[in-house]
Write a protein that holds these residues in place. Structure first.
Motif, short mmCIF file in Angstrom:
data_model
loop_
_atom_site.label_atom_id
_atom_site.label_comp_id
_atom_site.label_asym_id
_atom_site.label_seq_id
_atom_site.Cartn_x
_atom_site.Cartn_y
_atom_site.Cartn_z
N ASP A 1 88.35 21.51 92.36
CA ASP A 1 89.38 21.25 91.36
C ASP A 1 89.14 19.87 90.75
O ASP A 1 88.19 19.16 91.10
N ALA A 2 89.99 19.47 89.80
CA ALA A 2 89.74 18.24 89.03
C ALA A 2 89.66 17.02 89.92
O ALA A 2 88.76 16.17 89.75
N VAL A 3 90.56 16.89 90.89
CA VAL A 3 90.55 15.69 91.72
C VAL A 3 89.33 15.66 92.63
O VAL A 3 88.74 14.60 92.87
N ASN A 4 88.88 16.81 93.12
CA ASN A 4 87.67 16.84 93.94
C ASN A 4 86.44 16.50 93.11
O ASN A 4 85.52 15.83 93.58
N GLN A 5 86.40 16.96 91.86
CA GLN A 5 85.29 16.60 90.99
C GLN A 5 85.29 15.09 90.73
O GLN A 5 84.23 14.46 90.72
N ALA A 6 86.47 14.52 90.54
CA ALA A 6 86.56 13.08 90.29
C ALA A 6 86.11 12.28 91.52
O ALA A 6 85.40 11.28 91.40
N ILE A 7 86.50 12.74 92.70
CA ILE A 7 86.09 12.05 93.93
C ILE A 7 84.57 12.10 94.09
O ILE A 7 83.93 11.11 94.45
N THR A 8 83.99 13.28 93.81
CA THR A 8 82.53 13.43 93.92
C THR A 8 81.82 12.53 92.91
O THR A 8 80.84 11.85 93.25
N ALA A 9 82.30 12.52 91.67
CA ALA A 9 81.67 11.69 90.64
C ALA A 9 81.77 10.22 91.00
O ALA A 9 80.80 9.46 90.84
N ALA A 10 82.92 9.78 91.50
CA ALA A 10 83.09 8.38 91.88
C ALA A 10 82.17 8.02 93.04
O ALA A 10 81.55 6.95 93.05
N ALA A 11 82.06 8.93 94.01
CA ALA A 11 81.20 8.66 95.16
C ALA A 11 79.75 8.51 94.75
O ALA A 11 79.05 7.59 95.20
N GLN A 12 79.27 9.41 93.89
CA GLN A 12 77.87 9.35 93.46
C GLN A 12 77.58 8.08 92.68
O GLN A 12 76.51 7.47 92.83
N CYS A 13 78.53 7.66 91.85
CA CYS A 13 78.34 6.42 91.12
C CYS A 13 78.31 5.22 92.07
O CYS A 13 77.50 4.30 91.91
N MET A 14 79.17 5.23 93.06
CA MET A 14 79.20 4.14 94.03
C MET A 14 77.90 4.09 94.84
O MET A 14 77.42 3.01 95.19
N TYR A 15 77.32 5.27 95.11
CA TYR A 15 76.03 5.29 95.81
C TYR A 15 74.96 4.61 94.96
O TYR A 15 74.12 3.86 95.47
N GLY A 16 74.98 4.89 93.65
CA GLY A 16 74.01 4.27 92.76
C GLY A 16 74.16 2.76 92.70
O GLY A 16 73.18 2.01 92.74
N VAL A 17 75.41 2.30 92.62
CA VAL A 17 75.67 0.87 92.58
C VAL A 17 75.24 0.21 93.89
O VAL A 17 74.57 -0.83 93.90
N ALA A 18 75.61 0.83 95.01
CA ALA A 18 75.23 0.28 96.31
C ALA A 18 73.71 0.25 96.48
O ALA A 18 73.14 -0.71 97.01
N HIS A 19 73.04 1.30 95.99
CA HIS A 19 71.58 1.36 96.09
C HIS A 19 70.95 0.23 95.29
O HIS A 19 69.97 -0.40 95.73
N ALA B 1 94.79 12.71 87.50
CA ALA B 1 96.21 12.84 87.14
C ALA B 1 96.42 12.78 85.64
O ALA B 1 97.37 13.34 85.11
N GLU B 2 95.49 12.12 84.93
CA GLU B 2 95.62 12.00 83.47
C GLU B 2 95.33 13.33 82.78
O GLU B 2 96.03 13.72 81.85
N SER B 3 94.25 14.02 83.23
CA SER B 3 93.85 15.26 82.58
C SER B 3 92.78 15.95 83.41
O SER B 3 92.06 15.31 84.18
N ASP B 4 92.67 17.28 83.23
CA ASP B 4 91.60 18.04 83.89
C ASP B 4 90.32 18.08 83.07
O ASP B 4 89.29 18.56 83.54
N GLU B 5 90.39 17.57 81.83
CA GLU B 5 89.25 17.66 80.92
C GLU B 5 88.25 16.54 81.15
O GLU B 5 88.62 15.38 81.34
N ASP B 6 86.96 16.92 81.13
CA ASP B 6 85.87 15.95 81.15
C ASP B 6 86.05 14.92 82.27
O ASP B 6 85.89 13.72 82.07
#
Length: 325
Positions: free
Chosen positions: A180-198, A243-248
């Protein structure tokens, strides 16, 4: 005019420090080339110039092509490069970032190689993540249990704060859209944080593979560092975006995280946290990013100058009059 191949390499003092760079830039469906000391991203809408010395990590998504000259200037200016999947949610490969000193890599290896100090660093990581919990005396299993409970509590608290119905953490590798939207957002945030940490781990000269909490993976230490900021930054931001929107959701999460990282000076904090964890308070001159020194190991823990021939040393000095190269 000198050709690119004949230009002198930049010294550490000429490079922008890790903490002063942009966290990351994501590009897709474009051609990345070089124009002087900048890179350019060219697509159907035109050409965008990006100062390479200001980039922490360049994330290359699907449809990107990058030239040899572009990679050359990114290497010269110390930017990390990672090839990622669509919307930046999968990591495929990465290029090396700037590092001249081995001090932190050696400190990391020393702390990792001893079972007791490895556990000590893991406990220090939990103190950074959960300041109100004292992990002293906790076993590995106890640390994992503590983390699991705190992360679950964080999910429930953020769901209540944002009014999102939380059905649990769900992510199917290779199927980003399944959540769902919040799980997609969590995954996207995690992957970005991995890139920053790397990017930070590599730029400091540490080994991405020698983790203290995670183990057995080439990015174990990267995962360790990214997790330091999961419940403070990544998860709350993901719930805000969903919470703002399910889009993009994915792209909005990346943009929001980029802004949050810059607002909170996370790169500077990440650098300081890694040094504190590995050096245990000994923030000596040896970790300066301005160092460009190569030495040779001698007896008694003593280092001697490199580039000299020690086949016939000068009596009493241990040094040679003859240069090796």
């Amino acid at each position: 005019m000198a050709s690119v191949s004949r230009r002198n390499a930049l010294t550490p003092r000429q490079l922008t420090r890790t903490g002063e760079r942009l966290s990351f830039i994501y590009l897709e469906r474009c051609t990345v080339h070089r124009d002087a000391n900048a890179i350019t991203a060219e697509d159907a809408e035109g050409t965008t110039h990006i100062p390479s010395a200001t980039i922490g990590t360049l994330l290359l998504g699907p449809g990107t092509r990058i030239t040899h000259q572009a990679m050359s200037v990114l290497g010269e200016t110390g930017a990390a490069v990672a090839w990622v999947g669509e919307q930046g949610v999968r990591y495929y490969a990465g290029g090396r970032a700037l590092t001249r000193s081995s001090a932190l890599a050696e400190a990391q290896a020393v702390q990792w190689a001893n079972v007791r100090t490895r556990l000590s660093v893991a406990r220090a990581m939990y103190r950074l993540r959960f300041p109100d919990v004292d992990p002293e005396g906790l076993t590995r299993k106890g640390l994992l249990g503590c983390e699991g409970r705190r992360v679950k509590d964080c999910y429930r608290a953020e769901a209540a704060r944002t009014g999102i119905r939380w059905r649990g953490r769900k992510y199917i590798p290779g199927d980003f859209a399944a959540g769902d939207a919040v799980n997609q957002a969590i995954t996207a945030a995690a992957q970005c944080m991995y890139g920053v940490a790397h990017a930070v781990v590599s730029s400091l000269g540490c080994s991405p593979a020698l983790g203290f909490v995670h183990s057995g993976h080439e990015l174990s230490f990267v995962l360790d560092i990214a997790d330091l900021y999961k419940t403070e930054i990544g998860i709350p931001l993901a719930f805000d975006v969903a919470a703002e929107s399910d889009e993009d959701v994915a792209s909005r999460t990346r943009r929001a995280l980029r802004d949050r990282i810059n607002e909170t000076s996370l790169l500077n904090r990440c650098v300081d946290d890694i040094k504190q964890l590995l050096l245990q308070g000994d923030m000596g001159e040896a970790t300066s990013g301005d160092r460009d020194v190569v030495t040779l190991q001698s007896d008694g823990g003593r280092a001697v100058a490199a580039g000299r021939n020690y086949g016939d040393t000068v009596a009493g000095t241990g040094e040679s009059e003859e240069m090796l190269w």
